[in-house]
Design a protein around this motif. Structure first.
Motif, PDB file in Angstrom:
ATOM      1  N   VAL A  81      23.311  64.412  -2.470  1.00 24.53           N
ATOM      2  CA  VAL A  81      24.555  63.427  -1.778  1.00 24.53           C
ATOM      3  C   VAL A  81      24.645  63.258  -0.454  1.00 24.53           C
ATOM      4  N   PRO A  82      24.301  61.721  -0.151  1.00 25.10           N
ATOM      5  CA  PRO A  82      24.807  61.479   0.937  1.00 25.10           C
ATOM      6  C   PRO A  82      26.251  61.017   1.211  1.00 25.10           C
ATOM      7  N   CYS A  83      26.106  60.891   2.775  1.00 22.24           N
ATOM      8  CA  CYS A  83      28.395  60.380   3.291  1.00 22.24           C
ATOM      9  C   CYS A  83      28.339  58.450   2.500  1.00 22.24           C
ATOM     10  N   ASP A  84      27.142  57.836   2.085  1.00 22.06           N
ATOM     11  CA  ASP A  84      27.938  56.745   1.786  1.00 22.06           C
ATOM     12  C   ASP A  84      26.661  56.762   0.301  1.00 22.06           C
ATOM     13  N   TYR A  85      27.012  57.669  -0.270  1.00 23.87           N
ATOM     14  CA  TYR A  85      26.913  57.769  -1.762  1.00 23.87           C
ATOM     15  C   TYR A  85      27.931  56.997  -1.899  1.00 23.87           C
ATOM     16  N   GLN A  86      29.089  56.665  -2.400  1.00 24.64           N
ATOM     17  CA  GLN A  86      29.860  55.682  -2.853  1.00 24.64           C
ATOM     18  C   GLN A  86      29.477  53.420  -3.070  1.00 24.64           C
ATOM     19  N   ARG A  87      28.598  54.081  -1.870  1.00 19.80           N
ATOM     20  CA  ARG A  87      27.780  52.724  -2.068  1.00 19.80           C
ATOM     21  C   ARG A  87      26.934  52.447  -2.669  1.00 19.80           C
ATOM     22  N   SER A  88      26.103  53.590  -1.403  1.00 17.90           N
ATOM     23  CA  SER A  88      24.119  53.243  -1.930  1.00 17.90           C
ATOM     24  C   SER A  88      23.608  54.304  -2.824  1.00 17.90           C
ATOM     25  N   GLY A  89      24.654  55.618  -3.408  1.00 12.76           N
ATOM     26  CA  GLY A  89      24.081  56.056  -4.201  1.00 12.76           C
ATOM     27  C   GLY A  89      23.484  57.464  -3.600  1.00 12.76           C
ATOM     28  N   MET A  90      22.709  57.891  -4.643  1.00 11.56           N
ATOM     29  CA  MET A  90      22.490  59.460  -3.679  1.00 11.56           C
ATOM     30  C   MET A  90      20.882  59.513  -4.047  1.00 11.56           C
ATOM     31  N   LEU A  91      20.296  60.257  -3.668  1.00 11.57           N
ATOM     32  CA  LEU A  91      19.251  60.898  -3.305  1.00 11.57           C
ATOM     33  C   LEU A  91      18.995  61.624  -4.150  1.00 11.57           C
ATOM     34  N   SER A  92      17.704  60.779  -5.467  1.00  8.40           N
ATOM     35  CA  SER A  92      17.169  61.766  -6.759  1.00  8.40           C
ATOM     36  C   SER A  92      16.199  62.732  -6.580  1.00  8.40           C
ATOM     37  N   ASP A  93      16.059  63.716  -7.198  1.00  7.72           N
ATOM     38  CA  ASP A  93      14.538  64.819  -6.828  1.00  7.72           C
ATOM     39  C   ASP A  93      12.993  64.143  -6.780  1.00  7.72           C
ATOM     40  N   ASP A  94      13.486  63.039  -7.513  1.00  7.70           N
ATOM     41  CA  ASP A  94      12.122  62.483  -7.376  1.00  7.70           C
ATOM     42  C   ASP A  94      12.059  61.648  -6.422  1.00  7.70           C
ATOM     43  N   GLU A  95      13.025  61.289  -5.930  1.00  8.86           N
ATOM     44  CA  GLU A  95      12.847  60.356  -4.483  1.00  8.86           C
ATOM     45  C   GLU A  95      12.303  61.880  -3.301  1.00  8.86           C
ATOM     46  N   LEU A  96      12.721  62.920  -3.331  1.00  9.50           N
ATOM     47  CA  LEU A  96      12.699  63.950  -2.002  1.00  9.50           C
ATOM     48  C   LEU A  96      11.474  63.861  -2.832  1.00  9.50           C
ATOM     49  N   ARG A  97      10.645  63.997  -3.905  1.00 10.71           N
ATOM     50  CA  ARG A  97       9.247  64.598  -4.165  1.00 10.71           C
ATOM     51  C   ARG A  97       8.597  63.244  -3.047  1.00 10.71           C
ATOM     52  N   SER A  98       9.106  62.299  -3.639  1.00 15.83           N
ATOM     53  CA  SER A  98       7.794  60.747  -3.183  1.00 15.83           C
ATOM     54  C   SER A  98       7.401  61.338  -1.749  1.00 15.83           C
ATOM     55  N   ILE A  99       9.423  61.136  -0.840  1.00 11.76           N
ATOM     56  CA  ILE A  99       9.117  61.239   0.695  1.00 11.76           C
ATOM     57  C   ILE A  99       8.515  62.173   1.099  1.00 11.76           C
ATOM     58  N   LEU A 100       8.830  63.875   0.191  1.00  8.68           N
ATOM     59  CA  LEU A 100       8.519  64.807   1.456  1.00  8.68           C
ATOM     60  C   LEU A 100       7.286  65.637   1.499  1.00  8.68           C
ATOM     61  N   VAL A 101       7.200  65.269  -0.149  1.00 13.34           N
ATOM     62  CA  VAL A 101       6.006  66.358  -0.859  1.00 13.34           C
ATOM     63  C   VAL A 101       4.757  65.157  -1.571  1.00 13.34           C
ATOM     64  N   TRP A 126      10.571  60.327   9.421  1.00 12.45           N
ATOM     65  CA  TRP A 126      10.911  60.108  10.447  1.00 12.45           C
ATOM     66  C   TRP A 126       9.966  62.290   9.897  1.00 12.45           C
ATOM     67  N   LEU A 127      10.978  62.155   9.399  1.00 13.74           N
ATOM     68  CA  LEU A 127       9.672  64.705   9.753  1.00 13.74           C
ATOM     69  C   LEU A 127       8.412  64.628   8.975  1.00 13.74           C
ATOM     70  N   VAL A 128       8.018  63.592   7.915  1.00 15.90           N
ATOM     71  CA  VAL A 128       7.181  63.730   7.273  1.00 15.90           C
ATOM     72  C   VAL A 128       5.686  63.285   8.227  1.00 15.90           C
ATOM     73  N   LYS A 129       6.342  62.489   8.648  1.00 12.41           N
ATOM     74  CA  LYS A 129       5.526  60.872   9.484  1.00 12.41           C
ATOM     75  C   LYS A 129       4.463  61.643   9.974  1.00 12.41           C
ATOM     76  N   ASP A 130       3.095  61.443  10.319  1.00 12.71           N
ATOM     77  CA  ASP A 130       1.836  61.469  10.599  1.00 12.71           C
ATOM     78  C   ASP A 130       1.536  62.916  10.761  1.00 12.71           C
ATOM     79  N   ALA A 131       2.191  64.075   9.965  1.00 12.52           N
ATOM     80  CA  ALA A 131       1.536  65.643   9.316  1.00 12.52           C
ATOM     81  C   ALA A 131       0.515  65.525   9.432  1.00 12.52           C
ATOM     82  N   SER A 132      -0.565  66.463   9.565  1.00 16.32           N
ATOM     83  CA  SER A 132      -1.540  66.938   9.985  1.00 16.32           C
ATOM     84  C   SER A 132      -1.835  68.619   9.559  1.00 16.32           C
ATOM     85  N   ALA A 133      -2.642  69.353   9.345  1.00 11.02           N
ATOM     86  CA  ALA A 133      -2.965  70.314   9.017  1.00 11.02           C
ATOM     87  C   ALA A 133      -2.745  71.149  10.141  1.00 11.02           C
TER      88      ALA A 133
END
Length: 465
Positions: free
Chosen positions: A43-63, A5-12
């Motif tokens: 580490v999200p609050c449901d990491y025990q069943r859903s896992g953690m968010l890696s830097d690779d994922e963060l870069r792919s989604i945000l950057v 949601w944060l990065v959706k439709d971002a423009s100059a």
């Protein structure tokens, strides 16, 4: 979902802001892009069943998908967060204010982005980021130490620069006996004097509109010292360097013959005497206006002499040596600064290429660039500027043939692929220059070229801003 949601439709022109406070961790790197073999994670609050968010994922989604002109500011108050977005530029501030900017090699950066992404993280990858109890810096509730430090600095100084913010946060945490060291990294090379928050940047005062179209001028000076005997100071390649550099100006950068002035000591009409050099420098800078592009090249002897005004840490002024130096004297770096740098207005650009001995700081520009041997690290040191504060208004960039304590070599015909004698530094410049090369890559390539060719001199780069 919130990150998308944060990065959706971002423009100059958009400014996006992401803050995270919670656990940070590390896990085994599976794709080989981490030098230490570990991916950083949040580490999200449901990491025990859903896992953690890696830097690779963060870069792919945000950057990765952000377009040019978007600013994304990321603040991570968590453990092991130093490189949690895998941004290519990492900033270090050493004692004395020296700034070290390390750039990842291209194969280590996934999906480069054109956006301006800046991350301030709570600690190094190898450190933990602490909680701060009630009472610290006026906290009425428990909080993260890094978030507290950020609030403490930015509230008191909303227009704090990157450099000041990072330094003051580190100072605050150290004074409160926290060992964590906040880190700063970015997707693009940062001007550390700019405000951390772009909204706090003061309005830019545009240069006065020029009353004429932009002007381009180039001056090339080549001195073989034909007044001296061979083997007793006479050089062989400097006049040829002038031909080379004028060719580069015309063929690579599109200068016209009418825009180029040349001094050389094999032609009586354009002898590079002290008086003629100073007059030609005045021609180069006279009437300069915003938008103008100027170029100065010198190939000849460079010297040193005792500093008379106490502005040199090494006690010596660097000099250029005209063909009539025996009776007219040398040209000091102080004179070059006052003749070439100070007259130029904001919005004007000057390139200077000096192929001579002892030339590392021959214009006394305040910023000096140093590269690590592998080219990944760029250290920028700032010295006290000459003259009034901010006296260098123009964009001035100088590439010189060697350090102040080194000599710059001649190359005989047949060496380095040259058909005529030439300066080693000018030859390296000719081999490495293109209309699109960056300053970083040009300096790195020139150093590699000279080193592979067996020359010990190390080209230097300095700038007015």
């Amino acid at each position: 979902m919130a990150l998308r949601w944060l990065v959706k439709d971002a423009s100059a022109g958009d400014h996006l802001f992401f803050h995270y406070s919670g656990h940070g961790s590390q896990q085994q790197d599976t794709d080989g892009d981490e030098m230490d073999g570990k991916d950083e994670t949040i580490v999200p609050c449901d990491y025990q069943r859903s896992g953690m968010l890696s830097d690779d994922e963060l870069r792919s989604i945000l950057v990765a998908g952000l377009p040019k002109g978007v600013r994304l500011t990321v603040i991570l108050d968590c453990c092991h967060s130093g490189t949690a977005l895998d941004l290519p530029y990492k900033v270090k501030v050493a004692e004395g204010g020296l700034v070290d900017v390390k750039k990842k090699l291209p194969h280590q950066t996934k999906a480069p982005s054109l956006a301006d992404v800046v991350m301030l993280s709570g600690c190094k990858d190898s450190q933990t980021s602490a909680d701060a109890g009630v009472g610290l810096a006026g906290n009425t509730k428990a909080a993260g130490a890094m978030t507290t430090a950020f609030r403490e600095v930015i509230v008191k100084n909303m227009d704090a620069s990157f450099h000041v913010l990072l330094g003051q946060m580190r100072k605050f945490l150290k004074a409160q006996h926290f060992s964590q060291v906040p880190q700063l990294s970015s997707e693009q090379f940062l001007n550390l004097d700019r405000c951390f928050m772009p909204e706090a940047e003061p309005p830019t005062v545009a240069p006065a509109a020029p009353s004429r179209p932009p002007v381009r001028k180039a001056l090339s000076i080549g001195i073989n010292y034909l007044c001296l005997e061979p083997g007793r100071g006479q050089l062989s390649g400097c006049i040829n360097d002038t031909d080379t550099m004028i060719g580069i100006m015309k063929q690579v950068f599109g200068f016209a013959d009418s825009q180029v002035c040349c001094l050389r000591d094999d032609r009586s009409q354009v002898m590079p005497t002290r008086a003629n050099i100073l007059a030609s420098l005045r021609w180069l800078t006279h009437g300069a206006a915003p938008g103008d592009e100027l170029f100065l090249h010198y190939s000849g002897h460079g010297g040193q002499q005792p500093d008379a005004d106490g502005d040199e840490l090494g006690g010596k002024d660097d000099t250029l040596i005209p063909c009539d130096f025996q009776h007219a004297g040398q040209i000091l770096d102080d004179e070059l600064y006052s003749q070439v740098v100070q007259p130029l207005p904001q919005g004007c650009r000057l390139w200077v290429v000096l192929d001579c001995c002892h030339s590392g700081t021959a214009l006394d520009l305040p910023y000096k660039v140093q590269l690590s041997p592998d080219g990944r690290s760029v250290q920028c040191s700032k010295s006290q500027a000459k003259g009034p504060a901010n006296s260098c208004l123009a964009d001035v960039i100088m590439i010189s043939g060697c350090k102040d304590n080194q000599t710059s070599a001649d190359v005989q015909a047949g060496s380095l692929g040259t058909g005529v004698a030439s300066g080693a530094m000018t030859t390296a410049f000719r081999q490495c220059i293109s209309s699109s090369v960056t300053c970083h890559d040009l300096l790195l390539r020139m150093r590699e070229f000279l080193k592979k060719s067996g020359y010990s001199q190390i080209p230097q780069m300095s700038s007015g801003k």
